[in-house]
Design a protein around this motif. Sequence first.
Motif, PDB file in Angstrom:
ATOM      1  N   VAL A   1      35.839 -32.257  39.923  1.00 31.11           N
ATOM      2  CA  VAL A   1      35.313 -31.026  39.335  1.00 31.11           C
ATOM      3  C   VAL A   1      34.954 -31.258  37.871  1.00 31.11           C
ATOM      4  N   LEU A   2      33.798 -30.719  37.439  1.00 26.85           N
ATOM      5  CA  LEU A   2      33.463 -30.640  36.026  1.00 26.85           C
ATOM      6  C   LEU A   2      34.044 -29.337  35.488  1.00 26.85           C
ATOM      7  N   CYS A   3      34.821 -29.416  34.442  1.00 30.48           N
ATOM      8  CA  CYS A   3      35.487 -28.242  33.877  1.00 30.48           C
ATOM      9  C   CYS A   3      34.554 -27.513  32.910  1.00 30.48           C
ATOM     10  N   ASN A   4      34.710 -26.204  32.803  1.00 27.22           N
ATOM     11  CA  ASN A   4      33.872 -25.381  31.944  1.00 27.22           C
ATOM     12  C   ASN A   4      34.526 -25.181  30.579  1.00 27.22           C
ATOM     13  N   ASP A   5      33.726 -25.329  29.520  1.00 27.37           N
ATOM     14  CA  ASP A   5      34.177 -25.021  28.169  1.00 27.37           C
ATOM     15  C   ASP A   5      34.090 -23.515  27.978  1.00 27.37           C
ATOM     16  N   ILE A   6      35.245 -22.847  27.899  1.00 29.53           N
ATOM     17  CA  ILE A   6      35.277 -21.384  27.761  1.00 29.53           C
ATOM     18  C   ILE A   6      35.892 -20.986  26.423  1.00 29.53           C
ATOM     19  N   THR A   7      35.799 -21.879  25.439  1.00 30.57           N
ATOM     20  CA  THR A   7      36.386 -21.589  24.134  1.00 30.57           C
ATOM     21  C   THR A   7      35.838 -20.292  23.562  1.00 30.57           C
ATOM     22  N   GLY A   8      34.532 -20.082  23.702  1.00 29.98           N
ATOM     23  CA  GLY A   8      33.917 -18.884  23.136  1.00 29.98           C
ATOM     24  C   GLY A   8      34.368 -17.599  23.796  1.00 29.98           C
ATOM     25  N   ASP A   9      34.873 -17.690  25.019  1.00 32.38           N
ATOM     26  CA  ASP A   9      35.329 -16.489  25.725  1.00 32.38           C
ATOM     27  C   ASP A   9      36.749 -16.088  25.331  1.00 32.38           C
ATOM     28  N   TYR A  10      37.494 -17.020  24.756  1.00 33.04           N
ATOM     29  CA  TYR A  10      38.887 -16.762  24.407  1.00 33.04           C
ATOM     30  C   TYR A  10      39.143 -17.231  22.978  1.00 33.04           C
ATOM     31  N   THR A  11      38.332 -16.736  22.045  1.00 33.49           N
ATOM     32  CA  THR A  11      38.446 -17.187  20.663  1.00 33.49           C
ATOM     33  C   THR A  11      39.689 -16.610  20.008  1.00 33.49           C
ATOM     34  N   TYR A  12      40.454 -17.507  19.379  1.00 38.12           N
ATOM     35  CA  TYR A  12      41.616 -17.048  18.627  1.00 38.12           C
ATOM     36  C   TYR A  12      41.633 -17.740  17.266  1.00 38.12           C
ATOM     37  N   LEU A  13      41.568 -16.945  16.220  1.00 39.44           N
ATOM     38  CA  LEU A  13      41.641 -17.489  14.871  1.00 39.44           C
ATOM     39  C   LEU A  13      42.990 -17.100  14.289  1.00 39.44           C
ATOM     40  N   PRO A  14      43.909 -18.043  14.128  1.00 39.87           N
ATOM     41  CA  PRO A  14      45.291 -17.721  13.754  1.00 39.87           C
ATOM     42  C   PRO A  14      45.439 -17.335  12.295  1.00 39.87           C
ATOM     43  N   ASN A  15      46.622 -16.827  11.989  1.00 40.11           N
ATOM     44  CA  ASN A  15      47.025 -16.508  10.612  1.00 40.11           C
ATOM     45  C   ASN A  15      46.090 -15.524   9.935  1.00 40.11           C
ATOM     46  N   GLY A  16      45.579 -14.571  10.704  1.00 42.14           N
ATOM     47  CA  GLY A  16      44.792 -13.511  10.105  1.00 42.14           C
ATOM     48  C   GLY A  16      43.392 -13.905   9.710  1.00 42.14           C
ATOM     49  N   SER A  17      42.879 -15.034  10.175  1.00 35.17           N
ATOM     50  CA  SER A  17      41.523 -15.432   9.828  1.00 35.17           C
ATOM     51  C   SER A  17      40.521 -14.450  10.413  1.00 35.17           C
ATOM     52  N   VAL A  18      39.383 -14.318   9.753  1.00 34.09           N
ATOM     53  CA  VAL A  18      38.373 -13.379  10.207  1.00 34.09           C
ATOM     54  C   VAL A  18      37.624 -13.984  11.380  1.00 34.09           C
TER      55      VAL A  18
END
Length: 400
Positions: A142-159
């Motif tokens: 299987v080729l895996c899907n890059d879903i980073t944009g669907d579950y974006t998390y910017l830690p420590n209060g970043s905008v």
Amino acid sequence: MSINSFLCKFLLSDKMNSRNMILSGALVVLVALLTTSSVYAGETDIGAGPVDEHPQVYLIKKVLDICDPDKGGKLSGSDPLPGGSMPPSGQQFGCVKIIGDRFNEYLFTGEQVGTLVAVRHTNGVEAIASPVVLEVDGEVKVLCNDITGDYTYLPNGSVGVQYSYDWFGHDIEGDLLEQPPAKSAGTPQGFNLAYDKLFQCIYTATEDDVGLLPVEVVATDEDGDEGRGALDFIWFNPEILVDVTTSDGGPISFADGSSGQTVYSTNHLIVTNEAEGGVILFVWIAGSDLVSSEGPAKCPDTNVLESDNIEYRCKIGSLFGNEWEDLDNPDDTLSCKFWNSNTECQNSESLLGEENGWPFNHLSFLTVGSWAECWFRLTYPTPCIGLFDQGTIYIFARAV
């Protein structure tokens, strides 16, 4: 004398002053020379650069979509993965969805495993190359899907934009906060967009997948270095083996009796789960009508003794179905159901029986190596003439 003395003093004093001036001048020149010039004494090499790291693969979440791909888990809260199909069924194989989860890891054809991983590269997210793949038994499947944009998390209060954290019915916000481990002692947060990408891998089991096989996610970087992770072992298409025998090795037999009497079996049925892969089975029972090998026969209206004149009760471990249940004919036009008090499978009844009530009748499970024991009693109608020695007890089993 005095004049000469004076002159001598003067001349001596003047010479001393001149000397002092000359020395002072020499000192100044020396200092200037030292502060404006350098002396070459030798050399050494200098250099720095990051270690040529490889990608790191961290498991975030894993789900199994089993038995019924259209509904997901009733109690687990999991949503179905895209695709998939219902495994084929027969008398002693197939599946039935109980709570949407399994206590052991096995998949039948059409069932699926979904794996969510974070791929990290300490040289920066730009070093992560495509594709990220899922291997089964060392073969890329299987080729895996890059879903980073669907579950974006910017830690420590970043905008930044924060999306839903629901991944097929599982809240992964806490997982992203804690996984993967910190990049260094100075960055205690988990998922970090500067170093991490999120990938989703979904695999559907096929007929070619047989046995206990390793399942692993593989990522590469721009230099071709490889990182592996989320290793798991899944038993694909385990064989469903049910041993059905009796306490004396013979057919189920009853004590002598005549019309209108109730007689009990002189032996009992033993059903043992011998399936592969730790498969837990739910088991039902049914029976055919009894036919007489001698004629003429009549019991009471036709030449067969109908199965509902036979009753059963079974024991699994310490659970004893105390109420006697009718032994019904099977009906392969019907499906297997498991909900509330209805636990029928093609008109067969659960071993511990409907009469024993919810939730007791939902405990007809057999783990690998465990067995059930069932006893029978027969009430002869009036009239009942014939031998009625030809009949069959049917055992239906489904993986859960």
